[in-house]
Design a protein around this motif. Structure first.
Motif, PDB file in Angstrom:
ATOM      1  N   HIS A 149       0.868  -1.175   0.000  1.00  0.00           N
ATOM      2  CA  HIS A 149       0.000   0.000   0.000  1.00  0.00           C
ATOM      3  C   HIS A 149       0.901   1.220   0.000  1.00  0.00           C
ATOM      4  O   HIS A 149       1.639   1.442   0.957  1.00  0.00           O
ATOM      5  N   GLU A 150       0.871   1.980  -1.037  1.00  0.00           N
ATOM      6  CA  GLU A 150       1.739   3.153  -1.161  1.00  0.00           C
ATOM      7  C   GLU A 150       3.202   2.766  -0.935  1.00  0.00           C
ATOM      8  O   GLU A 150       3.943   3.438  -0.222  1.00  0.00           O
ATOM      9  N   SER A 151       3.574   1.637  -1.516  1.00  0.00           N
ATOM     10  CA  SER A 151       4.943   1.122  -1.384  1.00  0.00           C
ATOM     11  C   SER A 151       5.221   0.223  -2.587  1.00  0.00           C
ATOM     12  O   SER A 151       4.422   0.167  -3.514  1.00  0.00           O
TER      13      SER A 151
ATOM     14  N   ALA B 252       5.454  -7.745   0.939  1.00  0.00           N
ATOM     15  CA  ALA B 252       4.492  -8.044   1.999  1.00  0.00           C
ATOM     16  C   ALA B 252       5.287  -8.514   3.212  1.00  0.00           C
ATOM     17  O   ALA B 252       6.407  -9.019   3.070  1.00  0.00           O
ATOM     18  N   LEU B 253       4.722  -8.333   4.384  1.00  0.00           N
ATOM     19  CA  LEU B 253       5.383  -8.707   5.627  1.00  0.00           C
ATOM     20  C   LEU B 253       4.432  -9.500   6.507  1.00  0.00           C
ATOM     21  O   LEU B 253       3.219  -9.320   6.431  1.00  0.00           O
ATOM     22  N   ALA B 254       4.990 -10.336   7.360  1.00  0.00           N
ATOM     23  CA  ALA B 254       4.222 -11.027   8.397  1.00  0.00           C
ATOM     24  C   ALA B 254       5.033 -10.988   9.679  1.00  0.00           C
ATOM     25  O   ALA B 254       6.266 -11.034   9.648  1.00  0.00           O
ATOM     26  N   LEU B 255       4.336 -10.897  10.790  1.00  0.00           N
ATOM     27  CA  LEU B 255       4.956 -10.936  12.111  1.00  0.00           C
ATOM     28  C   LEU B 255       4.183 -11.911  12.980  1.00  0.00           C
ATOM     29  O   LEU B 255       2.948 -11.839  13.047  1.00  0.00           O
TER      30      LEU B 255
END
Length: 105
Positions: A43-45, A50-53
């Motif tokens: 999103h605006e990048s 994508a990232l997950a934590l």
């Protein structure tokens, strides 16, 4: 506590497939003793990031999770889904020690 930070390089034209993959994993991590903080989508990048934590009480608990998911049919199916759809190009894992209140077991 240990937090696993996963940095995904995803296929931008397969965002829906990656979102489906992410939705599969949140309850699976929790089923196997972790706390999933969520997935973070482009999103605006960069459109392929994508990232997950997700966190575990200890590295030993994370290692137990890794062993357990290898034998869980739903986890195996989630990995296979990503492989079949080719929604993930690559990923990297990092382990961080969060500075926050302890997670309830």
């Amino acid at each position: 506590m240990i937090t696993c930070y996963v940095n995904y390089e995803i296929e931008p034209d397969k965002l829906a497939e990656f979102e489906h993959y992410a939705k599969l994993w949140v309850p699976l991590v929790q089923k196997h003793g972790g706390y999933h903080h969520g997935y973070f989508m482009p999103h605006e990048s960069a459109n392929d990031l994508a990232l997950a934590l997700f966190s575990f009480v200890s590295l030993a608990d994370y290692e137990r999770y890794r062993n357990d998911i290898a034998n869980d049919p739903k986890c195996v199916a989630a990995f296979q889904y990503a492989n079949d759809t080719k929604c993930i190009r690559r990923y990297d894992r990092q382990f961080l020690k969060p500075f926050m209140a302890p997670m309830a077991r």
